[in-house]
Design a protein around this motif. Structure first.
Motif, PDB file in Angstrom:
ATOM      1  N   SER A  46       1.130  -1.029   0.052  1.00 37.98           N
ATOM      2  CA  SER A  46      -0.011   0.077   0.510  1.00 37.98           C
ATOM      3  C   SER A  46       0.708   1.266  -0.436  1.00 37.98           C
ATOM      4  O   SER A  46       0.621   2.094  -1.148  1.00 37.98           O
ATOM      5  CB  SER A  46      -1.095  -0.159   1.453  1.00 37.98           C
ATOM      6  N   VAL A  67      -3.994  -1.427  -9.657  1.00 32.06           N
ATOM      7  CA  VAL A  67      -4.152  -0.909  -8.234  1.00 32.06           C
ATOM      8  C   VAL A  67      -3.793   0.479  -7.920  1.00 32.06           C
ATOM      9  O   VAL A  67      -2.759   0.993  -8.192  1.00 32.06           O
ATOM     10  CB  VAL A  67      -3.122  -1.745  -7.177  1.00 32.06           C
ATOM     11  N   ALA A  77      -9.459  -0.795  -7.283  1.00 32.65           N
ATOM     12  CA  ALA A  77      -8.494  -1.930  -8.224  1.00 32.65           C
ATOM     13  C   ALA A  77      -9.306  -2.186  -9.335  1.00 32.65           C
ATOM     14  O   ALA A  77     -10.887  -1.838  -9.028  1.00 32.65           O
ATOM     15  CB  ALA A  77      -8.003  -3.097  -7.509  1.00 32.65           C
ATOM     16  N   LEU A 140     -10.996  -5.136  -3.435  1.00 27.51           N
ATOM     17  CA  LEU A 140      -9.660  -5.039  -2.382  1.00 27.51           C
ATOM     18  C   LEU A 140     -10.198  -4.116  -1.102  1.00 27.51           C
ATOM     19  O   LEU A 140     -10.407  -4.296  -1.032  1.00 27.51           O
ATOM     20  CB  LEU A 140      -8.997  -3.962  -3.578  1.00 27.51           C
ATOM     21  N   ALA A 147      -2.074  -4.096  -0.026  1.00 25.63           N
ATOM     22  CA  ALA A 147      -4.039  -4.552  -1.401  1.00 25.63           C
ATOM     23  C   ALA A 147      -3.397  -6.093  -1.757  1.00 25.63           C
ATOM     24  O   ALA A 147      -3.695  -6.478  -2.306  1.00 25.63           O
ATOM     25  CB  ALA A 147      -3.200  -3.233  -2.096  1.00 25.63           C
ATOM     26  N   VAL A 149      -6.064  -8.464  -4.100  1.00 23.78           N
ATOM     27  CA  VAL A 149      -6.874  -7.799  -5.177  1.00 23.78           C
ATOM     28  C   VAL A 149      -7.835  -9.450  -4.965  1.00 23.78           C
ATOM     29  O   VAL A 149      -7.252 -10.203  -4.942  1.00 23.78           O
ATOM     30  CB  VAL A 149      -6.585  -8.073  -6.099  1.00 23.78           C
TER      31      VAL A 149
END
Length: 379
Positions: A46, A67, A77, A140, A147, A149
């Motif tokens: 992140s 992202v 995302a 996400l 992060a 997904v």
């Protein structure tokens, strides 16, 4: 062509997956569909996206995913596909989009939240729903400072399929939370391009039967690994540093101060967690090492490895090279072993697979999980 006989097994030995599971393009396609495109996938740290418009593109199964950080500061995302004629929006691995994402083909332009905001002659097409023709969103979640997904229309429970791995391995979710991984700073990142199937890398990480053979530096710091029992063999177990070892460093010398919330029972110990399908978390008292795998083909896997430290360690420019070097050597040694194994997966000698010794039997659980996901009743 003569067939290869299946070797007899015993109480001490159990069979592995057949070799085709590491070489067959159709098996890899099914893994892309049923694993990487259906489960939660750790995409990007992140903090790497530290300002509005900062983005990274990530290969998730067969899809390219963007992202991006929105102007409101949230991460979002999207599939990296323009809704007009399907051009790829971002060709770069990372960058800054400014205030919008603009397709280089026909200039369809999207807000950072994915809404279609402009296109040539769009004002003459008042019936076009700008929300409906926005970018395709990807689910996400943020955890451990990364992060994650999921491409599935209905993602599986994050708690049951991701965070549960910590409980399953450590016996207690709080044991992982004490490392404060989401608050740590990136001290070093190394990217490895491994010419091997992703499962060989997972299997290698899960066992330590090989440690005495190829990891002299690691077994010096963690002597019990020389006995062949991996940290993941026992729930809640952390491998203890050897006598006279001061830190998780290449020479066993001092590292940094213990992370503030790490308990005395976790001091001088190493813990390893596998989060299926593609993430490894390594915990030591003063830092965390996190591997993310990006399977690109049945015989190629890119691995990003992050070394994470207390923010003040990174901010003051402290020398982290000795702790980085230890696991970098482990990585190189492991990946060379996987690349040495990959060619044999297509050999007639491995057509029926190999065997697991008792110290590796927990890998059989991983194989059973994989076959269940793929829908293979009989390997």
């Amino acid at each position: 062509m003569p067939t290869t006989p299946i070797p007899p097994t015993s109480a001490s030995l159990i069979a592995t997956l057949p070799g085709r599971y590491y070489t067959d393009a159709e098996v890899f396609r099914r893994e892309q569909e049923t694993l990487f495109e259906s489960m939660w996938f750790c995409a990007v740290r992140s903090a790497d996206l530290d300002r509005p418009g900062a983005f990274r593109t990530v290969r998730v199964g067969r899809e390219s995913v963007i992202v991006i950080r929105t102007r409101a500061g949230a991460l979002r995302a999207f599939l990296n596909v323009c809704r007009h004629r399907g051009a790829r929006l971002c060709l770069e691995e990372s960058g800054e989009a400014g205030r919008a994402l603009r397709c280089p083909y026909h200039a369809w332009t999207y807000d950072l939240d994915g809404t279609l905001i402009a296109a040539p002659n769009l004002i003459k097409m008042p019936d076009v729903d700008r929300l409906a023709y926005g970018l395709i969103k990807v689910s996400l979640r943020e955890w451990l400072g990364y992060a994650w997904v999921c491409l599935a229309d209905e993602p599986p429970s994050f708690e049951d399929t991701v965070t549960h791995a910590a409980v399953e391995r450590l016996g207690d979710a709080a044991a992982l939370e004490r490392y404060g991984t989401e608050r740590l700073a990136l001290g070093k990142r190394v990217t490895y391009d491994v010419r091997a199937n992703w499962k060989l890398i997972v299997e290698n990480f899960m066992e330590c039967y090989h440690c005495a053979t190829i990891h002299p530096e690691l077994t010096e710091v963690l002597p019990e690994f020389a006995q062949g029992y991996a940290a993941q063999y026992y729930v809640g177990h952390g491998a203890e540093f050897g006598a006279g070892i001061e830190g998780f460093t290449v020479d066993g010398g001092p590292g940094f101060a213990r992370l503030p919330e790490v308990g005395a029972d976790q001091d001088r110990r190493y813990y390893a967690i596998t989060i299926k399908p593609t993430v490894f978390v390594n915990l030591v008292p003063d830092h965390v090492i996190l591997h993310r795998m990006f399977p690109l083909a049945e015989d190629r896997t890119v691995v990003e490895c992050d070394w994470l430290y207390a923010p003040e360690v990174v901010a003051t420019g402290a020398d982290v090279s000795r702790s980085v070097e230890l696991f970098h050597r482990v990585n190189v040694q492991d990946f060379e072993a996987c690349e040495r194994t990959q060619p044999a997966m297509s050999s007639r000698a491995y057509r029926a697979g190999g065997v697991l010794v008792p110290n590796e039997h927990h890998i059989g659980v991983f194989h059973a999980w994989l076959l269940n996901r793929l829908g293979d009743a009989d390997a």
